[in-house]
Structure formats: structure tokens, C-alpha cells
Write a protein that holds these residues in place. Structure first.
Motif, mmCIF file in Angstrom:
data_model
loop_
_atom_site.group_PDB
_atom_site.id
_atom_site.type_symbol
_atom_site.label_atom_id
_atom_site.label_comp_id
_atom_site.label_asym_id
_atom_site.label_seq_id
_atom_site.Cartn_x
_atom_site.Cartn_y
_atom_site.Cartn_z
ATOM 1 N N GLU A 57 0.841 -1.192 0.000
ATOM 2 C CA GLU A 57 0.000 0.000 0.000
ATOM 3 C C GLU A 57 0.880 1.248 0.000
ATOM 4 O OE1 GLU A 57 -3.578 1.997 2.686
ATOM 5 O OE2 GLU A 57 -2.881 -0.054 3.068
ATOM 6 N N LEU A 58 0.479 2.248 -0.767
ATOM 7 C CA LEU A 58 1.277 3.465 -0.848
ATOM 8 C C LEU A 58 1.356 4.156 0.511
ATOM 9 C CD1 LEU A 58 0.076 5.103 -4.188
ATOM 10 C CD2 LEU A 58 2.384 4.277 -3.689
ATOM 11 N N PRO A 59 2.551 4.560 0.936
ATOM 12 C CA PRO A 59 2.662 5.306 2.194
ATOM 13 C C PRO A 59 2.074 6.704 2.037
ATOM 14 C CG PRO A 59 4.790 5.211 1.091
ATOM 15 C CD PRO A 59 3.854 4.330 0.301
ATOM 16 N N THR A 60 1.599 7.256 3.133
ATOM 17 C CA THR A 60 1.015 8.593 3.112
ATOM 18 C C THR A 60 1.746 9.573 4.016
ATOM 19 O OG1 THR A 60 -0.553 7.967 4.851
ATOM 20 C CG2 THR A 60 -1.283 7.692 2.572
ATOM 21 N N GLU A 61 2.581 9.082 4.911
ATOM 22 C CA GLU A 61 3.294 9.960 5.833
ATOM 23 C C GLU A 61 4.571 10.472 5.177
ATOM 24 O OE1 GLU A 61 5.364 9.899 10.286
ATOM 25 O OE2 GLU A 61 3.987 8.294 9.681
ATOM 26 N N ILE A 62 4.689 11.786 5.083
ATOM 27 C CA ILE A 62 5.854 12.406 4.440
ATOM 28 C C ILE A 62 6.773 12.962 5.532
ATOM 29 C CG2 ILE A 62 6.644 14.120 2.772
ATOM 30 C CD1 ILE A 62 3.811 14.102 1.594
ATOM 31 N N PRO A 63 7.931 12.369 5.714
ATOM 32 C CA PRO A 63 8.833 12.854 6.770
ATOM 33 C C PRO A 63 9.333 14.264 6.481
ATOM 34 C CG PRO A 63 9.456 10.650 6.010
ATOM 35 C CD PRO A 63 8.458 11.175 5.040
ATOM 36 N N ALA A 64 9.599 15.007 7.532
ATOM 37 C CA ALA A 64 10.176 16.346 7.381
ATOM 38 C C ALA A 64 11.485 16.253 6.614
ATOM 39 C CB ALA A 64 10.407 16.973 8.752
ATOM 40 N N GLY A 65 11.716 17.221 5.746
ATOM 41 C CA GLY A 65 12.951 17.264 4.968
ATOM 42 C C GLY A 65 12.894 16.513 3.653
ATOM 43 N N THR A 66 11.738 15.912 3.328
ATOM 44 C CA THR A 66 11.616 15.172 2.072
ATOM 45 C C THR A 66 11.611 16.135 0.884
ATOM 46 O OG1 THR A 66 10.354 13.412 3.143
ATOM 47 C CG2 THR A 66 10.170 13.580 0.745
ATOM 48 N N THR A 67 12.299 15.743 -0.177
ATOM 49 C CA THR A 67 12.383 16.548 -1.400
ATOM 50 C C THR A 67 12.122 15.661 -2.615
ATOM 51 O OG1 THR A 67 13.988 18.086 -0.450
ATOM 52 C CG2 THR A 67 13.887 17.975 -2.849
ATOM 53 N N LEU A 68 11.384 16.183 -3.574
ATOM 54 C CA LEU A 68 11.258 15.555 -4.891
ATOM 55 C C LEU A 68 11.811 16.508 -5.929
ATOM 56 C CD1 LEU A 68 7.735 13.860 -5.321
ATOM 57 C CD2 LEU A 68 9.954 12.739 -5.045
ATOM 58 N N VAL A 69 12.649 15.995 -6.813
ATOM 59 C CA VAL A 69 13.141 16.774 -7.949
ATOM 60 C C VAL A 69 12.275 16.395 -9.146
ATOM 61 C CG1 VAL A 69 15.118 17.430 -9.352
ATOM 62 C CG2 VAL A 69 15.464 16.695 -6.984
ATOM 63 N N VAL A 70 11.556 17.378 -9.687
ATOM 64 C CA VAL A 70 10.506 17.114 -10.667
ATOM 65 C C VAL A 70 10.797 17.848 -11.966
ATOM 66 C CG1 VAL A 70 8.040 17.281 -11.152
ATOM 67 C CG2 VAL A 70 8.818 16.818 -8.815
ATOM 68 N N GLY A 71 10.893 17.110 -13.057
ATOM 69 C CA GLY A 71 11.059 17.698 -14.386
ATOM 70 C C GLY A 71 9.715 17.777 -15.082
ATOM 71 N N ASP A 72 8.957 18.807 -14.782
ATOM 72 C CA ASP A 72 7.588 18.949 -15.289
ATOM 73 C C ASP A 72 7.270 20.432 -15.435
ATOM 74 O OD1 ASP A 72 4.945 18.615 -15.945
ATOM 75 O OD2 ASP A 72 4.360 17.618 -14.079
ATOM 76 N N PRO A 73 7.918 21.114 -16.401
ATOM 77 C CA PRO A 73 7.783 22.571 -16.505
ATOM 78 C C PRO A 73 6.355 23.065 -16.685
ATOM 79 C CG PRO A 73 9.606 21.785 -17.863
ATOM 80 C CD PRO A 73 8.861 20.575 -17.400
ATOM 81 N N THR A 74 5.518 22.288 -17.348
ATOM 82 C CA THR A 74 4.149 22.741 -17.575
ATOM 83 C C THR A 74 3.351 22.791 -16.281
ATOM 84 O OG1 THR A 74 4.251 21.720 -19.764
ATOM 85 C CG2 THR A 74 2.095 22.378 -18.970
#
Length: 375
Positions: A57-74
Motif C-alpha cells: 500500500e502506498l505510504p502517506t506519511e511524508i517525513p520532514a525534509g523530504t524533497t522531490l526533484v521534478v522535471g515537469d515545466p508545464t
């Protein structure tokens, strides 16, 4: 999709901007091919730990300090223009990478410099063929795709008798292997009962106005062109006999894909779950706010004329965010098989490329957005 162009190679830089309206700090990152060393990474699908993680099952808790690098300019621009219309306070930091297109995105994945990329349906297939384990985690289509195709086939001035796909026989066709424009050529030939031997495929990069220029110069007879290039080509060369042929095939997939290692990292997987919700709602917001999108994105950001912006919005169609991906995975399998035949690669199981845990997340995000809009 005809949105932001690829970044011009140069020195990598990251530009920070202040968070707005209680949103998480968002950084704009410029990630460049020259700095993306080919260091294969990520989890292997054959690893039992990985196999268990991608079905849990997908986790839902996002720990402090989490980062996503996203290539989605639109989507980045949609979030900026929408402001408080979209809740982008996701509880983690997004670093927006000014990257688009399969080759740049996959290269960034290999370097461990990117977590999420926005592409059509071809790059995930090629990533797997080159040994990079990836997953598709989001998909949007066009409800009225027959009326609003992404591409049409431009026919060069002076080339007579090309009105259907069957008429491609004996002609020179622009072709870009590994890109959406190349695949629509292969699909069109198959639909017409033709093979590559029935035409002359002329390999050309599909960026910018390369195809329309090649058509006008007589370098090719037929080429798939999209977006505002269609209108510009017909306006400029229609009086000389240039025209287009519609292919009648689906060419509308738009995906987010990630290295599998992102989906097996609990912190990043939880952040990704939140991001795909924002992505889905941004797609709907753009459709519902055409005037803001034309002014803020096409004109102010992309430098297009108001007439070009009108043209693109009128042809954009209505977003379709399906909860069940079965039909689309089956279509993707046909694309895999078509590409495998053309390239000599092994046939992949398309279902292995899709992380179907995200489908209901997207559908719920769309439902929540529509409920909010309805008041």
C-alpha cells in the motif's frame, strides 16, 4: 505535448524562489546533460525487497525534509498561475527541474539527479530497454481525442495525391526514432497496411520547426507536425499546395514516470503520491481556466502570439483521468510490440511499466477538484 522546450546545454544552476501563500519552498533547478554522468542506479525489479515494495500500500506519511526533484515545466507553470486555486502546500519541498523530453529525463534519472519526469508513452519503454528500471505513475488522456489529435501529417507543397495514410506509399517520410513523432509514423504505416519498405524514412530530429522547414524545402514529402506548427505551416505554405492528413489514431498519452527506486523509498513514495494529486488537479485547472492559461503560459512564458495561444487552447481537448488503466496498458503493449519489431529489441510486458497503485489516487484527486469547483 507541445509545451516547454528542452533546456539549452550549459552550466547547471539552481534558482531558489520564496514560497508563496503558505506553500512549501520550491526551488527551480536547471539540470543539464553535460553534468549527468551515466551512473546507472535505482532498485532492480528482480530484487524481492523491491518487488514487495512496489505492491505494498502506498505510504502517506511524508517525513520532514523530504524533497522531490521534478522535471515537469508545464505543471510548474500551472501551479504558479493558479495560485490559491490549487493547494500546492504538499508538506515537502519540490525542486522544479527545467527538463523535458525523454532523452534528457532518462539521462537525469541515470545520474540520480531527477525523481519525476513528464513524457508521452515512449520514453519509459526505451528506458527499460537501456537497463533503467522505471514506473509510470500518472496518466492523462483526451476525452475527444479523435477531434483533437496531438499530431497531423504535413504534406509538402507540390506533393500531389496524398490524402490518406495509404497514399504514403513511395514517399519520403520524416522519422524520429524513439520519440512520439516517430511512433505515430510507425502506427500510421501499420494502419495503412504498409511497411517501412514501402516508404523512405528520413531520420530528422523532431524539435522546433525542423519538420516544417524540411517539408517546405522539399527534403521530405510527409512529416508529423503538432501544436501551433500545424497552423503556421498551413498559413505559410497552404497557398502553395501544402496540406495535412489526419491519421485517426490515438496519440494523446501524457505520463509521469519515475525510477522504480522512487516508489520503493517510503518518504519519496509518499511525496510522489501527493504530487500526482497536484498534477491531476493542475491538468483540470488548465482546462477550466483557458484565458489565464493563454495569457500566463502561452503568451507571457512561451512568447506565443494571442492567435497561437487561441489555436492551442481550442485544440487541447478535455482531460480524461481514468481510474482504471487496463485499456491504456493494453494499448501501451501494442506500442511496445510495434517498437520492438522496428528496433529489434525484446518485447516487454507493458504492465510491468505501470504502478497501478497510483490510478485511484489520481481519480480521487480529480473527483475532489470537481467537487470543490462545484461548490
Amino acid at each position: 505535448m507541445p509545451y516547454a522546450p528542452p533546456e539549452t546545454p550549459g552550466r547547471a544552476a539552481r534558482h531558489r524562489r520564496a514560497a508563496r501563500h503558505r506553500r512549501a519552498v520550491v526551488a527551480t533547478a536547471t539540470l543539464l546533460p553535460a553534468l549527468l554522468a551515466a551512473c546507472a542506479g535505482g532498485a532492480s525489479a528482480d530484487d524481492p525487497t523491491t518487488a514487495a515494495a512496489v505492491t505494498a500500500e502506498l505510504p502517506t506519511e511524508i517525513p520532514a525534509g523530504t524533497t522531490l526533484v521534478v522535471g515537469d515545466p508545464t505543471t510548474q507553470k500551472a501551479v504558479e498561475i493558479a495560485g490559491d486555486d490549487l493547494d500546492s502546500d504538499l508538506g515537502f519541498t519540490i525542486e522544479w527541474a527545467n527538463l523535458s523530453g525523454g532523452p534528457q529525463t532518462t539521462e537525469a534519472f541515470r545520474a540520480g539527479a531527477l525523481d519525476v519526469g513528464a513524457v508521452a508513452d515512449i520514453p519509459p519503454i526505451h528506458a527499460e530497454w537501456t537497463g533503467l528500471d522505471v514506473k509510470i505513475v500518472a496518466a492523462v488522456y483526451r476525452e475527444n481525442w479523435q477531434k483533437n489529435p496531438i499530431y497531423e501529417f504535413g504534406v509538402a507543397p507540390g506533393v500531389d495525391g496524398v490524402e490518406t495514410l495509404e497514399d504514403f506509399k513511395g514517399h519520403r517520410v520524416a522519422y524520429s526514432p524513439g520519440q512520439a513523432q516517430g511512433v505515430i509514423v510507425l502506427r500510421a504505416l501499420k494502419e495503412a497496411g504498409l511497411t517501412q519498405d514501402d516508404v523512405t524514412l528520413v531520420e530528422l530530429p523532431s524539435n522546433g520547426d525542423v519538420y516544417t522547414t524540411a517539408l517546405a524545402a522539399g527534403e521530405v514529402d510527409i512529416a508529423p507536425i503538432g501544436g501551433v506548427q500545424i497552423a503556421r505551416y498551413l498559413d505559410k505554405y497552404g497557398s502553395d499546395g501544402a496540406h495535412t492528413v489526419r491519421h485517426g489514431l490515438r496519440d494523446d498519452p501524457s505520463h509521469l514516470y519515475v525510477p522504480t527506486s522512487v516508489t520503493t523509498d517510503p518518504a519519496k513514495a509518499a511525496a510522489l503520491r501527493a504530487y500526482v494529486r497536484l498534477w491531476a488537479q493542475a491538468k483540470l485547472w488548465v482546462h477550466d481556466h483557458p484565458e489565464e492559461w493563454k495569457a500566463g503560459y502561452y503568451v507571457a512564458d512561451q512568447g506565443l502570439s494571442p492567435a497561437d495561444a487561441d489555436y492551442l487552447v481550442e485544440r487541447a481537448g478535455t482531460p480524461d483521468i481514468p481510474e482504471d488503466w487496463t485499456e491504456h496498458i493494453a494499448a501501451h503493449q501494442k506500442t511496445v510490440e510495434l517498437l520492438a519489431e522496428a528496433t529489434g529489441n525484446d518485447v516487454l510486458d507493458a504492465a510491468d511499466l505501470w504502478d497501478e497503485r497510483f490510478a485511484p489516487v489520481l481519480a480521487q484527486a480529480a473527483a475532489d477538484y470537481r467537487e470543490k469547483e462545484a461548490g
